[in-house]
Design a protein around this motif. Structure first.
Motif, short mmCIF file in Angstrom:
data_model
loop_
_atom_site.label_atom_id
_atom_site.label_comp_id
_atom_site.label_asym_id
_atom_site.label_seq_id
_atom_site.Cartn_x
_atom_site.Cartn_y
_atom_site.Cartn_z
N CYS A 3 1.15 -1.34 0.02
CA CYS A 3 0.27 0.25 0.52
C CYS A 3 0.80 1.36 -0.08
O CYS A 3 2.53 1.35 0.61
N VAL A 29 5.97 2.27 -1.04
CA VAL A 29 5.48 0.89 -1.72
C VAL A 29 5.88 0.50 -0.70
O VAL A 29 7.60 -0.70 -1.35
N GLY A 64 -2.56 4.57 1.22
CA GLY A 64 -3.89 3.54 1.62
C GLY A 64 -4.03 2.69 0.88
O GLY A 64 -4.32 1.70 0.44
N GLN A 65 -4.01 3.59 -0.98
CA GLN A 65 -3.69 2.48 -1.94
C GLN A 65 -3.20 1.52 -1.94
O GLN A 65 -1.69 2.07 -2.24
N CYS A 66 -3.65 0.45 -2.32
CA CYS A 66 -3.00 -0.98 -2.51
C CYS A 66 -2.06 -0.92 -3.89
O CYS A 66 -3.34 -1.10 -4.56
N THR A 93 2.09 4.61 1.42
CA THR A 93 2.77 5.18 2.31
C THR A 93 3.14 6.74 2.04
O THR A 93 3.83 6.79 0.46
N LYS A 125 -3.77 -1.75 -10.19
CA LYS A 125 -4.63 -1.54 -8.32
C LYS A 125 -5.02 -2.70 -7.82
O LYS A 125 -5.29 -4.27 -8.60
#
Length: 166
Positions: free
Chosen positions: A98, A116, A145-147, A100, A165
């Motif tokens: 995710c 990441v 927060g997006q993985c 950061t 994604k």
């Protein structure tokens, strides 16, 4: 291959399809056209009268510009060729995690950095190489927060070749 897009692909480089000979052929054709125009039309003489330069000097300037363009194309093609070889040699790495510590710095161009799984990625929307990620859509999913799963080349500054994604 690792660079095949899927339904979850946000970005994929087209580095494998870059045709290195196309630019060179264009420059060679341009050279031939310029020689023909200067030899068979009064353009060179008109330029000489307009600029108050001798035709020989105009020729030197035009040839110098062409040599600079040719050298630039050769150097860019060489770098693209090296990136392609790194991909074909399976030197690309894959990391999942995710996002950061996403940061955006706005200046003449927009630079973004993020991590990441402890790996730092950096790009901008101005000078990123054509085979690495350049985010020109500023309202994107690249945010904390997006993985994601990223395919990248560590020996080219962690240049991103593909983002999926998760």
């Amino acid at each position: 291959t690792m660079l095949e897009p899927s339904s979850s692909t946000y970005f994929v480089s087209n580095v494998e399809s870059i045709n290195l000979s196309f630019d060179l052929i264009g420059l060679i054709i341009a050279c031939g056209v310029l020689v023909a125009i200067f030899k068979f039309t009064p353009l060179l003489q008109s330029l000489s009268t307009l600029t108050k330069l001798k035709p020989k000097h105009i020729g030197v300037i035009v040839v110098s510009i062409w040599i600079i363009a040719f050298t630039t194309v050769i150097l860019n093609s060489w770098t693209s060729y090296q990136v392609q070889n790194a991909i074909w040699a399976n030197e690309a790495q894959v990391i999942s995690g995710c996002i950061t510590d996403h940061k955006t710095v706005k200046g003449n161009s927009r630079e973004e950095t993020f991590f990441v799984s402890g790996i730092k990625f950096r790009y901008n929307d101005y000078a990123t190489e054509r085979y690495f990620f350049a985010n020109r859509e500023h309202e994107t999913f690249i945010q904390n927060g997006q993985c994601v799963t990223i395919v990248y080349l560590s020996k080219y500054g962690n240049g991103i070749l593909k983002i999926d994604k998760v």
